[in-house]
Motif scaffolding. Sequence first.
Motif, short mmCIF file in Angstrom:
data_model
loop_
_atom_site.label_atom_id
_atom_site.label_comp_id
_atom_site.label_asym_id
_atom_site.label_seq_id
_atom_site.Cartn_x
_atom_site.Cartn_y
_atom_site.Cartn_z
N VAL A 102 -75.68 -28.58 133.29
CA VAL A 102 -74.64 -29.49 132.78
C VAL A 102 -73.67 -28.71 131.89
N GLU A 103 -72.37 -28.86 132.15
CA GLU A 103 -71.34 -28.38 131.24
C GLU A 103 -70.82 -29.58 130.44
N ALA A 104 -70.71 -29.41 129.12
CA ALA A 104 -70.31 -30.55 128.30
C ALA A 104 -69.41 -30.09 127.15
N TYR A 105 -68.84 -31.08 126.46
CA TYR A 105 -68.01 -30.83 125.28
C TYR A 105 -68.41 -31.81 124.19
N ALA A 106 -68.60 -31.30 122.97
CA ALA A 106 -68.94 -32.15 121.82
C ALA A 106 -67.82 -32.07 120.79
N ASP A 107 -67.36 -33.24 120.33
CA ASP A 107 -66.24 -33.25 119.37
C ASP A 107 -66.76 -33.14 117.93
N ILE A 108 -67.45 -32.04 117.68
CA ILE A 108 -67.95 -31.75 116.34
C ILE A 108 -67.98 -30.23 116.17
N GLU A 109 -67.80 -29.77 114.96
CA GLU A 109 -67.91 -28.33 114.69
C GLU A 109 -69.36 -27.99 114.36
N LEU A 110 -69.75 -26.76 114.67
CA LEU A 110 -71.13 -26.34 114.39
C LEU A 110 -71.52 -26.58 112.94
N ARG A 111 -70.61 -26.28 112.03
CA ARG A 111 -70.94 -26.37 110.60
C ARG A 111 -71.18 -27.81 110.15
N ASN A 112 -70.75 -28.78 110.96
CA ASN A 112 -70.96 -30.19 110.61
C ASN A 112 -72.18 -30.80 111.28
N LEU A 113 -72.87 -30.01 112.08
CA LEU A 113 -74.09 -30.53 112.72
C LEU A 113 -75.20 -30.69 111.68
N ASN A 114 -75.91 -31.79 111.76
CA ASN A 114 -77.02 -32.04 110.84
C ASN A 114 -78.28 -31.39 111.40
N PHE A 115 -78.45 -30.10 111.13
CA PHE A 115 -79.59 -29.37 111.69
C PHE A 115 -80.92 -29.87 111.12
N HIS A 116 -80.88 -30.41 109.93
CA HIS A 116 -82.12 -30.91 109.31
C HIS A 116 -82.70 -32.08 110.10
N ASN A 117 -81.82 -32.87 110.72
CA ASN A 117 -82.26 -34.08 111.43
C ASN A 117 -81.91 -33.97 112.92
N PRO A 118 -82.70 -33.19 113.69
CA PRO A 118 -82.34 -32.97 115.09
C PRO A 118 -82.48 -34.21 115.97
N ASP A 119 -83.22 -35.23 115.51
CA ASP A 119 -83.30 -36.47 116.30
C ASP A 119 -81.93 -37.11 116.44
N ASP A 120 -81.10 -36.96 115.41
CA ASP A 120 -79.75 -37.53 115.47
C ASP A 120 -78.74 -36.56 116.07
N SER A 121 -78.87 -35.27 115.73
CA SER A 121 -77.81 -34.33 116.09
C SER A 121 -78.05 -33.58 117.40
N ILE A 122 -79.32 -33.39 117.78
CA ILE A 122 -79.64 -32.55 118.93
C ILE A 122 -80.22 -33.36 120.10
N GLU A 123 -81.20 -34.21 119.79
CA GLU A 123 -81.92 -34.96 120.81
C GLU A 123 -80.97 -35.84 121.63
N GLY A 124 -81.02 -35.68 122.96
CA GLY A 124 -80.20 -36.51 123.84
C GLY A 124 -78.73 -36.15 123.83
N LYS A 125 -78.35 -35.12 123.06
CA LYS A 125 -76.94 -34.73 123.00
C LYS A 125 -76.76 -33.30 123.52
N PHE A 126 -77.55 -32.36 122.97
CA PHE A 126 -77.42 -30.97 123.38
C PHE A 126 -78.58 -30.52 124.29
N VAL A 127 -79.79 -30.98 123.98
CA VAL A 127 -80.94 -30.63 124.84
C VAL A 127 -80.98 -31.61 126.00
N PRO A 128 -80.90 -31.12 127.24
CA PRO A 128 -80.80 -32.05 128.37
C PRO A 128 -82.11 -32.79 128.62
#
Length: 452
Positions: A102-128
């Motif tokens: 999958v190729e995708a685009y996210a309208d957020i900058e890396l520095r604004n990603l909430n790495f502490h809470n990957p359920d909100d920031s990563i799950e279902g968004k970046f990890v396929p």
Amino acid sequence: MGSVKEEFTVAVRKNEVVAAVAPFQDHWLPLTNLDLLLPPLDFGVFFCYKKPTSSHSSRMFSVLKKSLAEALISYYCLGGEVVPNALGEPELLCNNRGVDFVEAYADIELRNLNFHNPDDSIEGKFVPKKKRGVLAVQATEVKCGGIVVACAFDHRVADAYTANMFLVSWAEIAQSKPASMVPSFRRSLLNPRRPGRVDPSLDEMYVPIPSLPPPEENHEPTDHLISRIYYVSSDQINELQSLAGDKRSKLESFSAFLWKQVAAFAASKDRNRISKMGIVVDGRSRLGEGDEDMATAMTYHFGNVLSVPYGSQPIGELIEQPLCRVAKQVHEFLKPATNKEHFLGLIDWVEAHRPEPAMTRVYNVVKDDGPAVVVSSGLRFPVSKMDFGWGCPAFGSYHFPWGGLCGYVMPMPSPVRDGDWVVYMLLLKGQLEQIEKEAALFRPLTSDYLNL
């Protein structure tokens, strides 16, 4: 807990299937007895890259797909699919169906990603979400021009060691380097002995799934596991090791400390309940003990070579005992699983119970049990080797939000400071709150720490 959730969207630009670029003969590949101990679940991994000075996103996507197609020539099982055989056991059909990309685009900058809470920031968004096959990949351009590369692997086919092998090879091929590790699919390496020899202790560690009581009907867990990512400084890891005493390893010291924290949260309910702590052991070096050819072969073996020994203690005792005493208990339950005979016996144990599926008992947590946690070392996580040609990742992590009530914790090397750890935790909300309140060594992972 954690920082404010930042809302953002991820738009899919393209769905493709990437297959090996070579003539291919369909064939079946059995799973080994150690593979058969894994349930049908997927684990994720993701890498975040800052904007490169010279590469545009379209070129980066192209490099990823072209090198993946080449990597799948050697790692052909990742382009196949898992199918039940006549006995109902999973088996690999190596048919080069390919990998969903999958190729995708996210309208957020890396520095604004909430790495502490990957359920909100990563799950279902970046990890396929892997829908088919053994591996799925998503490459996502972010607003600042960086890119997030993420994979989902079928755990029945690959463990973390195997996934690392593949990921490093993929990055090497992307840079036109020869792959430093070529996988081996010699299933006979893990054949059972005739006759088998099974130590009775394995019946305490593993159980055929059909012999477990059925899950309670209409039982909805009142609490569920959530993911958080922390960092721990090298000074604090060293201090824990010093408190654990008696030359305990960093992982044993950390696991003992974690066990005490998890028990402390459960103490208000019933101090007599039993809490379980398991630690994942990689058997590759153990199976190679005293046999140079076997040691070499196991280095390249593709598949699961894991055991999960565990210990059990009443909650009250865990709280009252000093860290050095709990670390001694961790060392003692771990020790019997760190030798060749344990893994040979485990292979024989699975053979004796086939085709019934089996699992490690530590995962079997029911409603009224005390807390259970499994620690798996990700300290060989190859973040520093994941350069596809536009630099090393600013951050990388495993992502493993499985179901059930058994927690999962994985320490990994920090990409920022040698000796620091990044720790992925999948625990109950109350357990995480206890850890954040009482254990100041766990600090929420932030963009500041990652120099983003």
